[in-house]
Design an enzyme around this catalytic site. Structure first.
Site, PDB file in Angstrom:
ATOM      1  N   ARG A 159      -3.226  -7.714  -2.360  1.00 49.30           N
ATOM      2  CA  ARG A 159      -3.238  -9.019  -1.708  1.00 49.30           C
ATOM      3  C   ARG A 159      -2.427  -9.972  -2.578  1.00 49.30           C
ATOM      4  O   ARG A 159      -2.314  -9.778  -3.791  1.00 49.30           O
ATOM      5  CB  ARG A 159      -4.666  -9.546  -1.570  1.00 49.30           C
ATOM      6  CG  ARG A 159      -5.589  -8.658  -0.742  1.00 49.30           C
ATOM      7  CD  ARG A 159      -6.999  -9.243  -0.725  1.00 49.30           C
ATOM      8  NE  ARG A 159      -7.897  -8.454   0.120  1.00 49.30           N
ATOM      9  CZ  ARG A 159      -8.642  -7.440  -0.323  1.00 49.30           C
ATOM     10  NH1 ARG A 159      -8.591  -7.095  -1.602  1.00 49.30           N
ATOM     11  NH2 ARG A 159      -9.431  -6.784   0.501  1.00 49.30           N
ATOM     12  N   LYS A 182     -11.756  -8.816  -3.339  1.00 44.80           N
ATOM     13  CA  LYS A 182     -12.727  -9.685  -2.672  1.00 44.80           C
ATOM     14  C   LYS A 182     -14.149  -9.303  -3.047  1.00 44.80           C
ATOM     15  O   LYS A 182     -14.490  -8.126  -3.117  1.00 44.80           O
ATOM     16  CB  LYS A 182     -12.564  -9.593  -1.146  1.00 44.80           C
ATOM     17  CG  LYS A 182     -11.325 -10.294  -0.610  1.00 44.80           C
ATOM     18  CD  LYS A 182     -11.333 -10.261   0.901  1.00 44.80           C
ATOM     19  CE  LYS A 182     -10.160 -11.044   1.486  1.00 44.80           C
ATOM     20  NZ  LYS A 182     -10.173 -11.022   2.965  1.00 44.80           N
ATOM     21  N   HIS A 250       1.345 -10.906   3.478  1.00 42.51           N
ATOM     22  CA  HIS A 250       0.264  -9.983   3.820  1.00 42.51           C
ATOM     23  C   HIS A 250       0.772  -8.827   4.676  1.00 42.51           C
ATOM     24  O   HIS A 250       0.172  -7.737   4.672  1.00 42.51           O
ATOM     25  CB  HIS A 250      -0.858 -10.729   4.540  1.00 42.51           C
ATOM     26  CG  HIS A 250      -2.199 -10.077   4.387  1.00 42.51           C
ATOM     27  ND1 HIS A 250      -2.831  -9.939   3.167  1.00 42.51           N
ATOM     28  CD2 HIS A 250      -3.030  -9.503   5.293  1.00 42.51           C
ATOM     29  CE1 HIS A 250      -3.984  -9.318   3.330  1.00 42.51           C
ATOM     30  NE2 HIS A 250      -4.125  -9.039   4.612  1.00 42.51           N
ATOM     31  N   ARG A 253       1.400  -5.783   2.700  1.00 40.89           N
ATOM     32  CA  ARG A 253       0.193  -4.974   2.452  1.00 40.89           C
ATOM     33  C   ARG A 253      -0.110  -4.095   3.667  1.00 40.89           C
ATOM     34  O   ARG A 253      -0.436  -2.914   3.522  1.00 40.89           O
ATOM     35  CB  ARG A 253      -0.974  -5.902   2.131  1.00 40.89           C
ATOM     36  CG  ARG A 253      -2.327  -5.229   1.934  1.00 40.89           C
ATOM     37  CD  ARG A 253      -3.312  -6.269   1.416  1.00 40.89           C
ATOM     38  NE  ARG A 253      -4.691  -5.971   1.739  1.00 40.89           N
ATOM     39  CZ  ARG A 253      -5.510  -5.245   0.978  1.00 40.89           C
ATOM     40  NH1 ARG A 253      -5.051  -4.709  -0.141  1.00 40.89           N
ATOM     41  NH2 ARG A 253      -6.757  -5.055   1.336  1.00 40.89           N
ATOM     42  N   HIS A 276     -11.138  -1.683   0.857  1.00 37.55           N
ATOM     43  CA  HIS A 276     -11.933  -2.032   2.032  1.00 37.55           C
ATOM     44  C   HIS A 276     -13.324  -1.424   1.928  1.00 37.55           C
ATOM     45  O   HIS A 276     -13.474  -0.266   1.558  1.00 37.55           O
ATOM     46  CB  HIS A 276     -11.272  -1.506   3.311  1.00 37.55           C
ATOM     47  CG  HIS A 276     -10.056  -2.272   3.702  1.00 37.55           C
ATOM     48  ND1 HIS A 276      -9.082  -1.747   4.519  1.00 37.55           N
ATOM     49  CD2 HIS A 276      -9.637  -3.520   3.384  1.00 37.55           C
ATOM     50  CE1 HIS A 276      -8.125  -2.646   4.689  1.00 37.55           C
ATOM     51  NE2 HIS A 276      -8.451  -3.727   4.008  1.00 37.55           N
ATOM     52  N   TYR A 285      -5.870  -2.156   9.740  1.00 35.88           N
ATOM     53  CA  TYR A 285      -4.722  -2.494   8.901  1.00 35.88           C
ATOM     54  C   TYR A 285      -3.571  -1.534   9.125  1.00 35.88           C
ATOM     55  O   TYR A 285      -2.408  -1.911   9.094  1.00 35.88           O
ATOM     56  CB  TYR A 285      -5.125  -2.431   7.419  1.00 35.88           C
ATOM     57  CG  TYR A 285      -5.511  -3.750   6.823  1.00 35.88           C
ATOM     58  CD1 TYR A 285      -4.641  -4.465   6.019  1.00 35.88           C
ATOM     59  CD2 TYR A 285      -6.769  -4.285   7.056  1.00 35.88           C
ATOM     60  CE1 TYR A 285      -5.014  -5.676   5.466  1.00 35.88           C
ATOM     61  CE2 TYR A 285      -7.157  -5.490   6.508  1.00 35.88           C
ATOM     62  CZ  TYR A 285      -6.270  -6.184   5.709  1.00 35.88           C
ATOM     63  OH  TYR A 285      -6.643  -7.388   5.170  1.00 35.88           O
TER      64      TYR A 285
END
Length: 304
Positions: A159, A182, A250, A253, A276, A285
Site C-alpha cells: 500500500r 492495517k 493503489h 497493488r 488480507h 483485488y
C-alpha cells in the site's frame, strides 16, 4: 446534544476496539464520527439529549429516518453502509452491557452496495507507468525516488502508506521485508532485485540526509514524502500515456496481485503477500474472471 454518560460509553467501545481488534487510529476516528453523527441526528429527531434511555427505545423507523436523512445529504450507499455498521456495532455493544434488547431495530438491512471491481493495469501498462514516472521529474534524485516508490507498489504489492512508512533503517532492503499493515497485521514480503536496486539508486542520489530512524522517502524539503505527491506524479504519467483515471498508486497493488495470479500464482499465497485477513478480499483485488478460475481448477483438481 449527547449525554456525557453516552459519550463515555462511546469512548469505552472505541477503546475496546483498539485493544482487542487492533483497530488503526484512522478507523477509530471514522467510527467515532459515524456514531456521533447518528447520536446527534437521534437527539434532533426526538428533541432533547441523546442518552442511554433514548437508545433503549431505538426503533426501525428511527434507523430508516436516519438513512433517509443521510441519503438526502448526498451520502453514498457505500458510506451509509459503513456508518450503519458502526452504529450497529456500538448500539449492540451498549445494549449487551446495559441489559436491554435492540435485536429487532438492529435487524434492519442497510443499503445494497455493489462490489467495487478493481481496475488493474495491463502488464504493458504497468511497465509504461513506471517508465513514465521515472522520466517525469526534472531532478534525477526525484525521478529515482518516484521510481523506487512505484516499484515497491507494483513489485511488492505494498500500500502507498506502507511504502512511505518505511524508514532509513529499511534502505538496504533485505531479501524478505517485514511489513506492518492495517490493524498492525504483520506480513513478510519477498523483495525483488529490481526493487532493491531502485531504492539503492534513490538513496545514492538523494541530497538530503536519510536518518536511520527518519523517513526513507523524502520530499523536496527533506520531510517525509506525502502520498499526494505520488498521486500527482501518477496523474501526470497516466495523462501522458492516455491511461484511465483508475490508474492510481493503489492500482499498482491491484496489478501486482492480478499479474501474479495470471502467471499461475496461488491465491492463498497472494492473500499472504497482500496482508488480507479474508480470501474473498483477495479474490476481489485480483479481478479473477471465471475462465481463469476454471483453468486453475482444471489444472489443480485431482479429478480433472
Amino acid at each position: 446534544m449527547i449525554a456525557p454518560q453516552l459519550s463515555a460509553a462511546l469512548e469505552d467501545w472505541l477503546g475496546q476496539g483498539r485493544a482487542r481488534r487492533g483497530l488503526a487510529a484512522r478507523t477509530v476516528e471514522a467510527y467515532r464520527a459515524d456514531v456521533a453523527e447518528f447520536l446527534a441526528f437521534l437527539a434532533a429527531h426526538h428533541g432533547g439529549t441523546a442518552g442511554v434511555a433514548m437508545l433503549e427505545r431505538l426503533s426501525i423507523p428511527d434507523l430508516r429516518a436516519f438513512m433517509a436523512h443521510e441519503r438526502g445529504r448526498g451520502l453514498s450507499a457505500r458510506s451509509l453502509a459503513r456508518r450503519l455498521s458502526a452504529v450497529r456495532g456500538f448500539c449492540g455493544w451498549l445494549a449487551e452491557r446495559e441489559g436491554f434488547d435492540l435485536s429487532a431495530a438492529l435487524s434492519l438491512r442497510g443499503p445494497r452496495v455493489k462490489a467495487r471491481l478493481p481496475r488493474p493495469l495491463t502488464p504493458e501498462g504497468a511497465r509504461a507507468m513506471l517508465d513514465a514516472v521515472e522520466t517525469d521529474a526534472a531532478e534525477p534524485w526525484v525521478a529515482a525516488r518516484d521510481l523506487a516508490v512505484t516499484t515497491l507498489l507494483y513489485g511488492l504489492g505494498l500500500r502507498i502508506s506502507e511504502a512511505l512508512g518505511l524508514n532509513g533503517r529499511d534502505a538496504d532492503l533485505p531479501p524478505v521485508l517485514r511489513i506492518v499493515g492495517k490493524g498492525g497485521k504483520e506480513r513478510l514480503v519477498p523483495v525483488l532485485p529490481v526493487a532493491r536496486a531502485a531504492v539503492a539508486d534513490y538513496v545514492r542520489l538523494c541530497p538530503h540526509p536519510i536518518g536511520r530512524d527518519g523517513p526513507l522517502f523524502l520530499g523536496v524539503r527533506g520531510g517525509r514524502l506525502s502520498p499526494r505527491v505520488v498521486q500527482l506524479c501518477m496523474e501526470r504519467a497516466r495523462a501522458r500515456l492516455g491511461l484511465p483515471a483508475t490508474a492510481t498508486p493503489h492500482a499498482l497493488r491491484h496489478s501486482f496481485a492480478t499479474h501474479l495470479l495470471a502467471a499461475g500464482g496461488d491465491l492463498r499465497a497472494i492473500q499472504e503477500l497482500l496482508g488480507h485477513a479474508s480470501l474473498s478480499t483477495t479474490q476481489g483485488y485480483t479481478a479473477v474472471d471465471a475462465g481463469r478460475l476454471l483453468e486453475v481448477y482444471e489444472r489443480a483438481h485431482p479429478r480433472a
